[in-house]
Design a protein around this motif. Sequence first.
Motif, PDB file in Angstrom:
ATOM      1  N   THR A  67       0.125  53.003  87.441  1.00 19.56           N
ATOM      2  CA  THR A  67      -1.285  52.936  87.850  1.00 19.56           C
ATOM      3  C   THR A  67      -1.620  53.976  88.922  1.00 19.56           C
ATOM      4  O   THR A  67      -2.785  54.141  89.258  1.00 19.56           O
ATOM      5  N   GLN A 115      -2.951  50.262  81.325  1.00 19.79           N
ATOM      6  CA  GLN A 115      -4.247  49.940  80.713  1.00 19.79           C
ATOM      7  C   GLN A 115      -4.039  49.678  79.225  1.00 19.79           C
ATOM      8  O   GLN A 115      -4.474  50.441  78.380  1.00 19.79           O
ATOM      9  N   SER A 143      -3.716  47.213  89.747  1.00 20.51           N
ATOM     10  CA  SER A 143      -3.054  46.275  88.841  1.00 20.51           C
ATOM     11  C   SER A 143      -3.310  44.863  89.319  1.00 20.51           C
ATOM     12  O   SER A 143      -3.258  44.578  90.513  1.00 20.51           O
ATOM     13  N   TYR A 151      -4.907  44.249  82.457  1.00 16.45           N
ATOM     14  CA  TYR A 151      -5.925  45.258  82.745  1.00 16.45           C
ATOM     15  C   TYR A 151      -7.310  44.757  82.369  1.00 16.45           C
ATOM     16  O   TYR A 151      -8.294  45.022  83.071  1.00 16.45           O
TER      17      TYR A 151
END
Lengths: 524, 524
Positions: B370, B161, A376, A131
């Motif tokens: 995500t 994340q 991603s 990330y």
Amino acid sequence: MAPLADLYQVSMAYGHWRAGRHRAPAAAELFFRRPPFRGSFALGAGLAEGLRGLRAFRFSAADVAYLRSVLPSTTDDAFFDYLATLDASEVTVTAIPEGSVVFPRVPFLQVKGPLLVVQLLETTLLCLVNYASLVATNAARFRLLAGPDMKLMEMGLRRAQGPDGALSASKYSYIGGFDCTSNILAGKLYGIPVRGTIAHSFVMSFRCLEEVQPRDLLPRAGGDPVDLAGLAVSWLQRVCDLLQTPPSKANQGELAAFVSYAVTFPCDFQGLLDTYCVRRSGLPNFCAVALALHQLGYQAIGVRLDSGDLAQQSKEIREVFRACGAHFQVPWFGTIPIAVSNDISEQSLEEFRREGSEIDMIGIGTNLVTCPLQPSLGCVYKLVEVNGSPCLKLTEDEEKMTIPGMKAIYRLYDAAGHPFMDLMALEEEPSPSAGQELGIHVLGQLGETTKVIPSTVEPLHRTYFRDGQVCEPLPSLPEVRTHAQVSLSLLSPAHRRLHEPQPYPVAVTERLHRLFLELRQGSH
Amino acid sequence: MAPLADLYQVSMAYGHWRAGRHRAPAAAELFFRRPPFRGSFALGAGLAEGLRGLRAFRFSAADVAYLRSVLPSTTDDAFFDYLATLDASEVTVTAIPEGSVVFPRVPFLQVKGPLLVVQLLETTLLCLVNYASLVATNAARFRLLAGPDMKLMEMGLRRAQGPDGALSASKYSYIGGFDCTSNILAGKLYGIPVRGTIAHSFVMSFRCLEEVQPRDLLPRAGGDPVDLAGLAVSWLQRVCDLLQTPPSKANQGELAAFVSYAVTFPCDFQGLLDTYCVRRSGLPNFCAVALALHQLGYQAIGVRLDSGDLAQQSKEIREVFRACGAHFQVPWFGTIPIAVSNDISEQSLEEFRREGSEIDMIGIGTNLVTCPLQPSLGCVYKLVEVNGSPCLKLTEDEEKMTIPGMKAIYRLYDAAGHPFMDLMALEEEPSPSAGQELGIHVLGQLGETTKVIPSTVEPLHRTYFRDGQVCEPLPSLPEVRTHAQVSLSLLSPAHRRLHEPQPYPVAVTERLHRLFLELRQGSH
């Protein structure tokens, strides 16, 4: 931080331990397969945090007890004792410096050490790099689109994956080229400049001028306090005359909020223009308060718009500011900074550029931190050597093939100073020399030999971690940020552009290519 | 946890404090404006964490010192002293129970208390609810598509994340209907079932059978240890004869990895079939080892596929399993669970259903955590009342208007037990009664009065937080998960379907509508 791991990794670790292979020397590489956002590059980021993860890598007694409860009951007790002794002290990590431009298939992190630990580190490293690199890259794209002079503010705290996701977003957006964040904690923890503006809820919390307390302000140069509310009301009349809009349409609660804010922050007054009608309320109210402040010797620092056609409105607002500046003889008024927000995307920035705008600062939240164009990066971590034997993964999916062996990575530059190719060589090969012809095989067209003559050859990896310690000084966040901008600036325009860039070639040496062929041969 | 806040919130807090309005009674609501993923609903989640954030809400000395360094130097010192005394002890929070289906514009959290604290809580609550609800909703959609019997595993640790984003993903995917996670830490912290399979890197770390140590396995029923490697080699010959594929094409390293894994986990043996060629290597190798294990009294627990056409391959694999089961008279062999992974999306699940498949378990990472279809829920937090006066935000953007005043929220059910409308009323209005006709105004067509007769009326909010404490027992994670499935099951098919669902109507009472009109009138 407890080790981050998926259960299968611990199962595999047990497998290696049972087989007595846990201390076999191994090497793994971390890379991504496709450039994000349909560009040609990414910014590699997350290294410093990854190294911190390595230093902290250890299973606590509670971790081990939990693992004992989820692994099969037949698992040998001695394995858990062994887990409790593990750390990363035998691991060596080399990497491309944080903030560098990196390309698909080129490892930007290499890990060597005992097989069991090298495998267990996979998730920690992926989780900390994936990330980080994605959002740094996203920020860099916004910076490229906005140009060097636009102020860019990260404001994604409430749209990230929780508090820590938000902190990562702030940090890596800064690395990617943003100027500041709205997130106080990111400012406190990382020293990133924090900025803030006024919000709709503040404006909405006022109904009328009578609510403003206190309303007196001392003139900057000294003297008796002045009732700013009264002064603003008289300025509102003059502004409305100039703008030919009825003062009755200027919302009184909004005016009260602006006055209250100005009394509180006379040197930092800013307005949010779109709680009600921009043209007939927000703008006259702001100008009235800013001119009243000016009369007392203070200068407003900006306005923000959060809805509607931002580029178009910014031009209208600029015109009003210029008109007020000229009419009331306040020269700085024409250049009051205009900030915008509201779901700003790459496309918004392209539109601003196409239509022209008077925007000075852009606040970006959701489209920065969640990276909707590609949420991603898809980094992977692959074993490339175990016990001195290079590993090759050959699947039916060509893109998922790995390049075997421990490697040295070089970036080749042309005479103009642009990198034109990344080259992977076997670690034991001599380094390529500047000015000398090299025979190489470009990934994607491995069958052909290509000749190239680099003007400069840069070895990309440095050793960052050895004997359980970080062994290379880590740059500060602003240094990483500067390095990122330099690294981007070296790219040729064809590779740097965001739409349909020229793919950046990545190649292997003749010897690495031969190794690949031999292994592929051997596996069939 | 330090308070999460954007700088402007603290600036506003100072504004309120300076104006002596910081203790004015205020109310705010948290809601989203548009249903995510083009569906009609979301799952509300993050409540328990939000309440934890409220309990911990406090500025430490270090926080205050930092704020002092970033606010204008003219800021009154006494304000910082005041900040250091703040907590959420005067705040009351009502909410819809965690895991409930929630709809756009309907507040699923309401906060009342002193204006300054209510405003400062905005980011903490948004940050903890936004992603939680988004990923729970995403998980619920995967569950609806997969049907109740499919095992769903969350495996997004490396794509989230960072570590905490990943933990949130695990927790809220579980709430949304997933069965398990690969993330050990999520298992340890939240008690979510953890599952793991074997990975490519384990398979790739073996080159030949000689590397397998130990290779002996005790038969389950007792007796002398048997060389599993030797047994597997003999079974490989028989399997290859049956499948008409040359044993030489079965990769020896892969066979070694399977044998090693089977010796290590004889009761939990599973195979990953696609490191090399599924049909000629992974599948025969797996069958050989599973049949060898079976001979010693053990039963393999599954296989996983991570590339290629998953639905098609699952059918071919099932056929091979059935053929082996029949030929070698091992009845359970035909039903060995088949797991798949590799970038699984909603579209993949639709394809599996359309094409038919023999898949028993699906591992989802990136597309679950995500939420690429919509990476942010876009929850907002808006003041609705200050000092007893309802607030209204009227902007040029109709969707951004707020509904003023403190409200009670009801869900109206039809005779079949399906909810057909959420109704917002003023807090002081009497509750609507089941079986009685109501005149209401549906959002989006506010001008018309509609008559409805609910069969059941459910008040949606409960008071969860009062006097600094959680005052309603919070359900366990499995209870929230069950509640979510029940809440979803009540939806009518037209509202539940994922594509082009019928929009779920949200309405206001006559009285709330009148208040809205009066305020709108007043603001012009």
